[in-house]
Design a protein around this motif. Structure first.
Motif, short mmCIF file in Angstrom:
data_model
loop_
_atom_site.label_atom_id
_atom_site.label_comp_id
_atom_site.label_asym_id
_atom_site.label_seq_id
_atom_site.Cartn_x
_atom_site.Cartn_y
_atom_site.Cartn_z
N TYR A 19 0.96 -1.06 -0.06
CA TYR A 19 0.04 0.07 0.09
C TYR A 19 0.83 1.27 -0.05
CZ TYR A 19 -4.24 -2.37 0.92
OH TYR A 19 -5.27 -3.28 0.80
N GLY A 20 0.37 2.16 -0.48
CA GLY A 20 0.90 3.56 -0.66
C GLY A 20 0.31 4.52 -1.70
N ILE A 21 0.15 5.72 -1.49
CA ILE A 21 -0.60 6.51 -2.19
C ILE A 21 0.54 7.31 -3.16
CG2 ILE A 21 -2.15 8.63 -2.29
CD1 ILE A 21 -3.12 7.90 0.52
N LEU A 22 0.49 6.81 -4.43
CA LEU A 22 1.28 7.34 -5.42
C LEU A 22 1.45 8.76 -5.69
CD1 LEU A 22 1.31 4.19 -7.71
CD2 LEU A 22 2.93 4.55 -5.92
N THR A 23 0.26 9.37 -5.56
CA THR A 23 0.40 10.87 -5.77
C THR A 23 0.63 11.83 -4.71
OG1 THR A 23 -1.84 10.91 -4.98
CG2 THR A 23 -1.70 10.55 -7.21
N GLU A 24 1.37 11.31 -3.51
CA GLU A 24 1.81 12.17 -2.62
C GLU A 24 2.99 11.86 -2.48
OE1 GLU A 24 -0.22 11.15 1.12
OE2 GLU A 24 -2.21 11.81 0.20
N PRO A 25 4.07 12.75 -1.99
CA PRO A 25 5.53 12.68 -1.94
C PRO A 25 5.95 11.63 -1.29
CG PRO A 25 4.56 15.15 -1.42
CD PRO A 25 3.55 14.16 -1.34
N MET A 26 7.20 11.05 -1.47
CA MET A 26 7.97 9.87 -0.83
C MET A 26 8.39 10.25 0.65
SD MET A 26 10.05 8.07 -3.91
CE MET A 26 9.38 7.64 -5.40
N GLU A 27 8.31 9.70 1.60
CA GLU A 27 8.53 9.93 2.94
C GLU A 27 9.70 8.90 3.34
OE1 GLU A 27 5.46 10.41 5.58
OE2 GLU A 27 4.06 10.73 4.02
#
Length: 430
Positions: free
Chosen positions: A368-376
């Motif tokens: 899972y991960g939201i691809l439109t949000e910056p990497m953290e």
């Protein structure tokens, strides 16, 4: 389970993070996966639904987790429902969690048996205004089978239609994408097991070996190191088969002069690793194989440096495309004219590198991960460029798993797995 016990503090912390995102007077419900039938009395091996595992550590069927932080009864703010175990079940099916072991595993002290679910749930539903239900909203998901969560949601909404229902997934997508240190330790363990399998295969490889024999060498090493097996269906493609992106038959002979692409990874405690290595069947790379291999390796190494906080996944792939375009031009596989006249929606490099470079990894191989949000920091990504030349029976893909750091380059969890041509040849001919 083959893996060693996990500190329950991980699951306590994960639940606390979830609670912070919940609305007031709301309750969240998570179900285990079903055991899926094959035919007659045969079933597939049980694989736990990752969200309930992430929040509780419970790794068995017919389990339900309820989180209700504002429940008037303090003891019901975290509740597990488990299938009641007994000596008969222990003899026929093996040991299951009892209430004491459930507390040790999850840090949850209140455990009911599953037969009490409807009765206890009625009380909880009269006290909650909003209910978070769990659905699969992964961007790659294509679910045709009705899951236990899906059946439960249908039943719950039919019995309690006046409640407000919300989705767990927007919360889970963000929480699961950033790993706790203990999670990274378990992914590292999975990577270390994968390394053992790869080194075993380097000793085993020779002309005439079958692809499925290589698969067998990996699974032997994985299981003897406490893995339940492959984190995903292994791809072991020799010669032309390496150009088939999702080749899983693994039933052909590895012939002298060919390369073998191995996209394999061990799991450990439900956490995945994801490695790709390409090695020469005969133990020596040809000059052409070296040329293409090193081009892919350069793209992988340079692409990994782009995995820093703030990077956007889509922008990252554009930059990797530029790296690959340069290498393909140098190899003479595409021309500057091809680049100048390319379709922006399908750039020239896509003829030889048609898939993405990176995906989230964790409890799921494609996590899972939201691809439109910056990497953290704390996110784990694969880096897996490839060049596929069917006319030459040559496909090269190289893949490692990286953790994004607060600053600087990402941490390569597969740094100890041989990848340089000189190291591979030395180990294969040592």
């Amino acid at each position: 389970m083959k893996y060693l016990p996990i500190d329950s503090q991980l699951f306590i912390k994960n639940r606390n993070k979830f609670v912070e995102k919940m609305e007031p007077n709301s309750m969240a419900i998570f179900n285990s996966n079903d055991i899926y039938p094959i035919s007659a009395d045969s079933t597939l091996p049980f694989a736990q639904q990752r969200d309930i595992f992430y929040l509780s550590g419970v790794d068995q069927e017919e389990s339900v987790l309820v989180i209700f932080p504002d429940c008037p009864k303090k003891e019901n703010r975290e509740v597990l429902f488990l299938r009641e175990t007994n000596d008969h079940i222990a003899v026929w099916e093996g040991e299951k969690l009892d209430k004491e072991k459930a507390l040790t595993t999850s840090g949850i002290s209140k455990v009911y048996w599953l037969q009490d679910l409807e009765k206890v749930l009625f009380e909880l539903m009269t006290q909650a205004e909003t209910v978070y239900v769990n659905t699969n909203e992964h961007y790659r998901a294509s679910v045709e089978t009705e899951t236990r969560d899906a059946r439960f949601i249908k039943w719950l909404k039919g019995k309690y239609p006046a409640h407000t229902y919300k989705r767990c997934q927007p919360i889970m997508q963000r929480l699961r994408s950033v790993k706790e240190p203990l999670e990274i330790e378990m992914i590292q363990k999975a990577c270390d097991i994968t390394e053992k399998g790869f080194r075993r295969v380097l000793d085993f490889m020779k002309p005439g070996v079958m692809e499925y024999e290589i698969e067998a060498e990996y699974i032997h090493e994985f299981i003897r190191n406490r893995s339940a097996g492959f984190a995903y269906s292994p791809i072991i493609g020799s010669g032309y088969n390496a150009c088939v992106l999702h080749y899983v038959e693994n039933n052909q002979e590895c012939k002298e002069g060919d390369m073998v692409l191995m996209d394999v990874g061990a799991e450990y405690a439900n956490y995945a690793s994801d490695m790709t290595r390409c090695i020469p069947v005969s133990g020596k790379f040809t000059e052409r194989q070296k040329e293409v291999y090193n081009a892919v390796l350069r793209v992988k190494n340079d692409a990994a440096k782009l995995l820093v906080p703030g990077t956007i996944w889509a922008d990252y792939h554009v930059e990797v495309g530029k790296l690959m375009t340069k290498e393909l031009l140098n190899l003479g596989l595409i021309s500057q004219d091809d680049v100048d006249n390319e379709d922006p929606d399908w750039p020239a490099y896509k003829k030889y590198f048609m898939h993405g470079t990176s995906h989230h990894m964790g409890l799921d191989t494609h996590d899972y991960g939201i691809l439109t949000e910056p990497m953290e920091p704390g996110m784990v990504f694969t880096v897996e460029p490839g060049i596929y030349i069917p006319d030459e029976n040559l496909g090269i893909r190289l893949e490692d798993d990286y953790v994004i750091q607060e600053s600087g380059e990402p941490l390569n969890l597969m740094a100890n797995i041989p990848i340089e041509i000189e190291d591979i040849e030395k180990l294969m001919n040592g």
